[in-house]
Design a protein around this motif. Structure first.
Motif, PDB file in Angstrom:
ATOM      1  N   LEU A  16       0.828  -1.202   0.000  1.00  0.00           N
ATOM      2  CA  LEU A  16       0.000   0.000   0.000  1.00  0.00           C
ATOM      3  C   LEU A  16       0.867   1.258   0.000  1.00  0.00           C
ATOM      4  CD1 LEU A  16      -2.925  -0.689   2.471  1.00  0.00           C
ATOM      5  CD2 LEU A  16      -2.979  -0.547  -0.009  1.00  0.00           C
ATOM      6  N   ILE A  17       1.939   1.226   0.788  1.00  0.00           N
ATOM      7  CA  ILE A  17       2.781   2.421   0.945  1.00  0.00           C
ATOM      8  C   ILE A  17       3.496   2.739  -0.368  1.00  0.00           C
ATOM      9  CG2 ILE A  17       4.763   3.399   2.130  1.00  0.00           C
ATOM     10  CD1 ILE A  17       3.891   1.523   4.510  1.00  0.00           C
ATOM     11  N   TYR A  18       4.289   1.759  -0.827  1.00  0.00           N
ATOM     12  CA  TYR A  18       4.890   1.958  -2.151  1.00  0.00           C
ATOM     13  C   TYR A  18       3.841   1.525  -3.163  1.00  0.00           C
ATOM     14  CZ  TYR A  18       9.083   1.601   0.689  1.00  0.00           C
ATOM     15  OH  TYR A  18      10.025   1.772   1.653  1.00  0.00           O
ATOM     16  N   LYS A  19       3.509   2.358  -4.082  1.00  0.00           N
ATOM     17  CA  LYS A  19       2.462   1.983  -5.037  1.00  0.00           C
ATOM     18  C   LYS A  19       2.877   0.734  -5.814  1.00  0.00           C
ATOM     19  CE  LYS A  19      -1.025   4.774  -4.634  1.00  0.00           C
ATOM     20  NZ  LYS A  19      -0.615   5.205  -3.298  1.00  0.00           N
ATOM     21  N   ARG A  20       4.153   0.699  -6.153  1.00  0.00           N
ATOM     22  CA  ARG A  20       4.637  -0.519  -6.812  1.00  0.00           C
ATOM     23  C   ARG A  20       5.766  -1.089  -5.965  1.00  0.00           C
ATOM     24  NH1 ARG A  20       5.428  -0.199 -13.059  1.00  0.00           N
ATOM     25  NH2 ARG A  20       3.175  -0.397 -12.932  1.00  0.00           N
ATOM     26  N   ILE A  21       5.499  -2.260  -5.407  1.00  0.00           N
ATOM     27  CA  ILE A  21       6.429  -2.786  -4.407  1.00  0.00           C
ATOM     28  C   ILE A  21       7.731  -3.250  -5.073  1.00  0.00           C
ATOM     29  CG2 ILE A  21       5.634  -5.163  -4.490  1.00  0.00           C
ATOM     30  CD1 ILE A  21       5.852  -5.198  -1.434  1.00  0.00           C
ATOM     31  N   ASN A  22       8.806  -3.063  -4.339  1.00  0.00           N
ATOM     32  CA  ASN A  22      10.090  -3.577  -4.807  1.00  0.00           C
ATOM     33  C   ASN A  22      10.122  -5.081  -4.553  1.00  0.00           C
ATOM     34  OD1 ASN A  22      12.712  -4.413  -5.010  1.00  0.00           O
ATOM     35  ND2 ASN A  22      13.560  -2.514  -4.201  1.00  0.00           N
ATOM     36  N   HIS A  23      10.296  -5.850  -5.627  1.00  0.00           N
ATOM     37  CA  HIS A  23      10.156  -7.299  -5.479  1.00  0.00           C
ATOM     38  C   HIS A  23      11.238  -7.913  -4.623  1.00  0.00           C
ATOM     39  CE1 HIS A  23       6.740  -7.853  -8.126  1.00  0.00           C
ATOM     40  NE2 HIS A  23       7.207  -6.775  -8.732  1.00  0.00           N
ATOM     41  N   ALA A  24      12.443  -7.364  -4.731  1.00  0.00           N
ATOM     42  CA  ALA A  24      13.519  -7.892  -3.889  1.00  0.00           C
ATOM     43  C   ALA A  24      13.156  -7.703  -2.430  1.00  0.00           C
ATOM     44  CB  ALA A  24      14.828  -7.185  -4.214  1.00  0.00           C
ATOM     45  N   LEU A  25      12.597  -6.537  -2.122  1.00  0.00           N
ATOM     46  CA  LEU A  25      12.196  -6.258  -0.741  1.00  0.00           C
ATOM     47  C   LEU A  25      11.099  -7.235  -0.302  1.00  0.00           C
ATOM     48  CD1 LEU A  25      12.278  -4.367   1.740  1.00  0.00           C
ATOM     49  CD2 LEU A  25      10.425  -3.093   0.659  1.00  0.00           C
ATOM     50  N   ALA A  26      10.090  -7.383  -1.167  1.00  0.00           N
ATOM     51  CA  ALA A  26       8.974  -8.268  -0.800  1.00  0.00           C
ATOM     52  C   ALA A  26       9.461  -9.686  -0.574  1.00  0.00           C
ATOM     53  CB  ALA A  26       7.919  -8.248  -1.897  1.00  0.00           C
ATOM     54  N   LEU A  81       3.728  -9.224 -13.328  1.00  0.00           N
ATOM     55  CA  LEU A  81       4.356  -9.146 -12.015  1.00  0.00           C
ATOM     56  C   LEU A  81       3.571  -8.172 -11.146  1.00  0.00           C
ATOM     57  CD1 LEU A  81       6.870 -10.473 -10.974  1.00  0.00           C
ATOM     58  CD2 LEU A  81       8.193  -8.556 -11.798  1.00  0.00           C
ATOM     59  N   TYR A  82       2.959  -8.673 -10.074  1.00  0.00           N
ATOM     60  CA  TYR A  82       2.166  -7.780  -9.215  1.00  0.00           C
ATOM     61  C   TYR A  82       2.561  -7.956  -7.774  1.00  0.00           C
ATOM     62  CZ  TYR A  82      -0.655  -7.672 -13.394  1.00  0.00           C
ATOM     63  OH  TYR A  82      -1.065  -7.536 -14.677  1.00  0.00           O
ATOM     64  N   GLY A  83       2.429  -6.870  -7.030  1.00  0.00           N
ATOM     65  CA  GLY A  83       2.788  -6.905  -5.617  1.00  0.00           C
ATOM     66  C   GLY A  83       1.826  -7.717  -4.771  1.00  0.00           C
ATOM     67  N   GLU A  84       0.586  -7.865  -5.247  1.00  0.00           N
ATOM     68  CA  GLU A  84      -0.396  -8.612  -4.460  1.00  0.00           C
ATOM     69  C   GLU A  84       0.066 -10.037  -4.186  1.00  0.00           C
ATOM     70  OE1 GLU A  84      -0.966  -6.872  -7.112  1.00  0.00           O
ATOM     71  OE2 GLU A  84      -3.043  -6.202  -7.322  1.00  0.00           O
ATOM     72  N   PHE A  85       0.784 -10.558  -5.148  1.00  0.00           N
ATOM     73  CA  PHE A  85       1.202 -11.948  -5.069  1.00  0.00           C
ATOM     74  C   PHE A  85       1.715 -12.310  -3.678  1.00  0.00           C
ATOM     75  CE2 PHE A  85       4.567 -15.086  -5.345  1.00  0.00           C
ATOM     76  CZ  PHE A  85       3.913 -16.118  -5.961  1.00  0.00           C
ATOM     77  N   TYR A  86       2.595 -11.462  -3.132  1.00  0.00           N
ATOM     78  CA  TYR A  86       3.314 -11.848  -1.920  1.00  0.00           C
ATOM     79  C   TYR A  86       2.391 -11.969  -0.716  1.00  0.00           C
ATOM     80  CZ  TYR A  86       7.120 -10.880  -4.987  1.00  0.00           C
ATOM     81  OH  TYR A  86       7.960 -10.901  -6.052  1.00  0.00           O
ATOM     82  N   TYR A  87       1.511 -10.968  -0.549  1.00  0.00           N
ATOM     83  CA  TYR A  87       0.698 -11.109   0.671  1.00  0.00           C
ATOM     84  C   TYR A  87      -0.428 -12.115   0.496  1.00  0.00           C
ATOM     85  CZ  TYR A  87      -2.266  -7.317  -1.292  1.00  0.00           C
ATOM     86  OH  TYR A  87      -3.051  -6.542  -2.071  1.00  0.00           O
ATOM     87  N   ILE A  88      -0.916 -12.264  -0.732  1.00  0.00           N
ATOM     88  CA  ILE A  88      -1.925 -13.316  -0.922  1.00  0.00           C
ATOM     89  C   ILE A  88      -1.330 -14.682  -0.622  1.00  0.00           C
ATOM     90  CG2 ILE A  88      -3.405 -14.440  -2.624  1.00  0.00           C
ATOM     91  CD1 ILE A  88      -3.755 -11.752  -3.900  1.00  0.00           C
TER      92      ILE A  88
END
Lengths: 499, 483
Positions: B33-43, B107-114
């Motif tokens: 939510l904070i970063y609109k597009r999450i950094n994948h390495a971070l996630a 590639l989407y950020g949702e992936f990680y928390y889902i």
């Protein structure tokens, strides 16, 4: 050699060879394979001195490593006289097969894999014959499928893929019945003694009610009848043997088929004595029918490799028939024939391969008179042929003769049937020898044929010499398994009378 | 009833790994939510740290047992074992997803928390007897799976698969909750242990409830005749997710059924054996026969997954402790085999022009020897060649069938396995014995290569030295039978 872990060393050395091959250069792989299989053969010969023949019914060179203590599953290895003989056959034939391959034209690509598979086969085969734990036996028994599947499928002749599939599926499916049988024995042991066990010597104490014993016998029999093979379960064999490269056929015929007969003897008769005695007449007749039918099939072949393959089936008929006579002569005949057939079939397949390398044909008609200019080869093939036919002095003589003696102990008619079988099996060998020696062919092509030399000659000698030894000095070989046979018969009488 | 009055402080130490995973999920959610597009390495690193921490908490408190939240939640060696495998599988999945989704431009950020919510659902699913908890956990896993299946946004198959999955998944959950309702009606309790040991009137409520409840799970595990969604969902889903559904999903959805087994053994043994055995036989035969005619390898493996549900069900039909051991062993074994084999496809899908067709595997040994070899090991393991985990699993199932003297089911299993030989071998033959038709332009990261080789090594090692897995499986099965 006291305390020397013979079996695990014989199993680890080929594995070590596989690793060295994978690391080494492609061209070197054949020499590495020769070295390691030679080393194992050497060790097996040296071990003869530390084997106690007077106690050949006992397990020697025993090793035990626990796998799952809760299920009493352990890597329990050891040889008694019977398995020790099979072990020597294995190391010998592995060396022969590898020696032969070094000069085989068919083996010209993917050498690393090829020799790696052969060394793996040797490890697994030693495992099969040394296992005293049924589950471990099954593991090795199944494992031998994989290398052979690849050997047939990659280096075989025209129909190699079809044959490889057929080989794998037949044996894999039939051995699932064996797996079911083995776990059922463990469960039966649990019901009786309160603990699971896969150990042969534990399972031997199991008691069964009669129908259950018959059922178990049949589960085991399905697997081993296919592996052995007995007619009508033999149809995978001519395809597999016919399409496999020479060395593959050698190992298949000489050792892999013996896994079936060895297991029939050790497990079917050893674990289910009452069912064995009950089914004895059927099994003996089945053996004789196998001899006769397979001999007919043999003569009708036009492909020499399939010819030799079918002749193997007919020899297996002697082994099974002799075994289920369940008397000393029959058993002795059966085991002798197992060893003898290992040697003769190796030599015959090498003969086929040798001629193929020159003529590029397996067609019987193309072979006419083909050994005319190869005197040494001709002599060795003649020895092999006559040995396989059962001429006195040859290796199969004792197998056939003793089967007849064993059958005579029951009725004259049975002995007569065996003689008929032996007659048929002689017919096809004579037919082969006639085609090779007496038929003529335009000589211009044959003049260029060179005789056996070097590695191929040594491979041939390695099987022909023991062949003559079995023929002329059979007592050397009887010493391996006479005590085993005595104790087995004693045990059978005890169980059948007691049960 | 007295139990409800007394106040019990929750023993949070029992649910610490779950809490860590949950927290990781929320951290990932907030980051996205904070970063609109999450950094994948971070996630990826946040997820890995979280899961690793959870795993370590599990491993260092291995012997931990007990119940908390008034018996809603139970930790025992079975749940610890399952959760450890779930965490390992999830961590392995993270090693594969980035390059895959990048190549699919999805590639989407949702992936990680889902993913982490799916994980938390699975972790709860394996460790409760309570119908409500089971229901909620089942929903958590399922909803996460629906989304993950549809995550290839531009791909029609992906959406179709997800849609089918959603509809049938919804049906299964509806049936399960309906069944739960009947069971509550019968016993006045939501605790399965109480329900099944309760002796009350209207026993048919219990039977009806149990049947509906189990049909719900049968749909989830793809048992015939409730399997229709599975091939489509598996084929449509992004391949790493297929691998995850096949491995993690099986563990999660089978676990409650495994928990039921000891309870059922006392009361419904006969009906249970017959019903489950018939379903198992159908599943094995159908899965293998259909797999045999597939031309698409991903679909083939999906059918093989159905067939493996059948083998596991064969173990479940034997409601004895030996059957339970076989089931748990086979579940863990299949989770490794299924994950590894679908992952091989995931790697191959990055090759331009790759369509998972059978003939594309021709001569793979020459272009990617290590991959061909690993895939062969996985296929042989699925087939059950010793010494792989698949073999040990099948042998144990045979053993339990023999224990119950279910000879006909053993025969069906032999036939089914015989049929399966055909397609597993066909791929092996194509890879090793055919000439190369197209050159594989495979670009793989070191991590992916390492993971694939690790999985194939594990399949052999755990099978050759079965004691490693067995020493975890056996006590946890016995534990389930002791109450």
């Amino acid at each position: 050699m006291e305390g020397f872990p013979l079996i695990s060393v014989s199993m680890i050395l080929p594995l070590l060879g596989v690793f060295v091959i994978l690391l080494a250069k492609e061209e070197l792989s054949k020499w590495i394979a020769v070295f390691f299989s030679g080393l194992v053969f050497g060790i097996s010969l040296v071990s003869l001195f530390s084997f106690d023949f007077s106690r050949a019914d006992r397990v020697q060179f025993e090793e035990k490593y626990a796998l799952i203590p809760e299920l009493n599953l352990s890597l329990h290895l050891g040889f008694d006289g019977l398995s020790y003989l099979m072990y020597i056959l294995t190391t010998l034939v592995s060396l022969v097969a590898i020696l032969w391959s070094t000069r085989d034209h068919q083996i010209s690509h993917r050498l690393k894999e090829y020799y790696a598979w052969f060394l793996l086969t040797e490890t697994f085969l030693v495992g099969v014959f040394a296992s005293l734990d049924l589950m471990v036996f099954y593991v090795f028994y199944e494992l031998t499928l994989v290398p052979m599947f690849f050997v047939i499928g990659i280096w075989g002749y025209k129909l190699r893929l079809y044959s490889a599939y057929k080989f794998f599926i037949y044996i894999f499916v039939s051995s699932l019945f064996l797996l079911l049988g083995i776990v059922s024995l463990a469960v039966q042991h649990y019901r009786q003694f309160g603990k699971f066990s896969f150990n042969y010597f534990d399972l031997i104490n199991n008691q069964y009610d009669f129908t259950f014993e018959l059922f178990m016998f049949l589960l085991f029999l399905i697997a081993f009848a296919v592996k052995t093979p007995i007619v009508p379960f033999h149809t995978w064999l001519p395809d597999a043997h016919g399409e496999a490269p020479t060395a593959g056929s050698v190992v298949l015929a000489a050792v892999l088929l013996k896994m079936g007969t060895y297991a029939l003897l050790r497990f079917n008769i050893g674990l289910f004595p009452i069912a064995s005695v009950y089914l004895m007449p059927i099994m003996v007749l089945w053996g004789i029918l196998t001899i006769v039918f397979a001999s007919w099939f043999t003569i009708s072949q036009s492909n020499v490799k399939r010819f030799v393959a079918y002749s193997s089936v007919s020899h297996m008929g002697f082994v099974v028939g002799g075994m289920f006579l369940l008397n000393a002569e029959g058993l002795r005949a059966s085991i002798t024939e197992m060893f003898a057939h290992g040697l003769t079939s190796s030599a015959l397949f090498m003969m086929a391969g040798f001629i193929y390398n020159r003529l590029h044909s397996f067609n019987m008609q193309a072979l006419r008179g083909s050994i005319k200019f190869m005197p040494l080869f001709a002599v060795l093939v003649a020895i092999t042929g006559f040995s396989s036919m059962g001429l006195p002095g040859g290796s199969s003589f004792w197998g056939k003769f003793l089967t007849i003696v064993g059958a005579r102990e029951y009725t004259l008619l049975l002995a007569f049937l065996v003689v008929v079988g032996a007659f048929f099996s002689a017919v096809y060998v004579l037919y082969l020898l006639k085609t090779l020696y007496l038929d003529t062919k335009e000589e211009s092509r044959l003049v260029h044929f060179t005789d056996l030399r070097g590695f191929k000659l040594s491979a041939f000698l390695l099987v022909v010499i023991p062949m003559l030894m079995v023929g002329f000095l059979p007592f050397l070989f009887f010493a391996f398994y006479d005590p085993y046979i005595d104790s087995l018969l004693e045990y059978l009488v005890l169980r059948v009378m007691g049960g | 009833m007295e139990q409800l009055i007394s106040i019990e402080l929750p023993r949070l130490s029992l649910v610490l790994p779950e809490l860590v995973v949950l927290l990781t999920g929320f951290v990932l959610f907030s980051l996205d939510l904070i970063y609109k597009r999450i950094n994948h390495a971070l996630a990826i690193s946040v997820s890995l740290v979280g899961y690793l921490l959870a795993l370590l908490l599990l491993v260092f408190n291995w012997g931990m047992e007990g119940e908390t939240f008034y018996g809603l939640y139970k930790r025992d060696s079975f749940s610890s074992l399952m959760q450890a495998f779930m965490l390992l599988l999830t961590m392995s999945l993270l090693g594969f997803n980035y390059l895959y989704y990048k190549s699919k431009k999805s590639l989407y950020g949702e992936f990680y928390y889902i993913l982490s919510f799916a994980l938390i659902g699975g972790m709860f699913l394996v460790s409760s007897y309570n119908l409500i908890v089971l229901y909620v956990a089942l929903e958590a896993v399922s909803i996460a799976f629906y989304i993950l299946t549809a995550l290839l946004r531009s791909d029609f198959n992906s959406k179709e698969g997800a849609f089918k999955y959603l509809i049938l998944g919804g049906l299964s959950i509806a049936l399960a909750s309906y069944g739960a309702g009947f069971m509550y009606l019968y016993s006045g309790s939501l605790d399965l242990r109480y329900i099944l040991t309760h002796v009350g009137e209207n026993q048919y409520f219990l039977v009806l409830g149990l049947v509906l409840f189990l049909i719900g799970f049968a749909i989830k595990i793809g048992a015939v005749p409730f399997h229709f969604w599975l091939p489509d969902a598996y084929q449509g889903a992004p391949t790493p997710i297929t691998a995850y559904m096949a491995s993690f999903g099986k563990l999660a959805f089978f676990a409650p059924v495994v928990r039921l087994m000891p309870l059922v053994q006392e009361h419904f043994a006969y009906a249970w054996i017959t019903t489950v055995a018939i379903i198992s036989a159908l599943t094995m035969l159908y899965g293998n026969l259909t797999a045999l005619v597939q031309k698409d390898v991903k679909r083939l493996l999906a059918y093989s997954s159905i067939a493996h549900s059948g083998y596991i069900l064969a173990g479940i039909s034997v409601a004895e402790v030996i059957g339970l051991k076989a089931v748990i062993y086979f579940l863990l074994a299949y989770s490794l085999m299924g994950f590894g084999s679908f992952m091989v496809l995931a790697l191959l899908e990055r090759v331009p022009g790759w369509e998972n067709k059978l003939e594309q595997f021709s001569g793979m040994r020459f272009s990617a020897p290590w991959l061909a070899f690993s895939f062969m090991v996985m296929l042989l393991a699925l087939l059950g060649i010793p010494p792989t985990v698949g073999f040990v699993g099948k042998a144990l199932v045979f053993m339990s069938l023999s224990f119950e003297r279910l000879w006909w089911l053993a025969l069906v299993m032999i036939i089914a396995t015989g049929i399966s030989t055909g397609y597993y071998l066909r791929i092996t033959v194509l890879m090793f014995m055919k000439e190369q038709t197209n050159s594989l332009n495979l670009s793989v990261s070191q991590v992916e290569k390492f993971l694939i080789l690790l999985f194939s090594l594990a399949l052999v090692l755990l099978g050759a030295v079965p004691i490693i897995l067995w020493s975890f499986v056996s006590p946890s099965a016995e534990n389930l039978f002791m109450r």
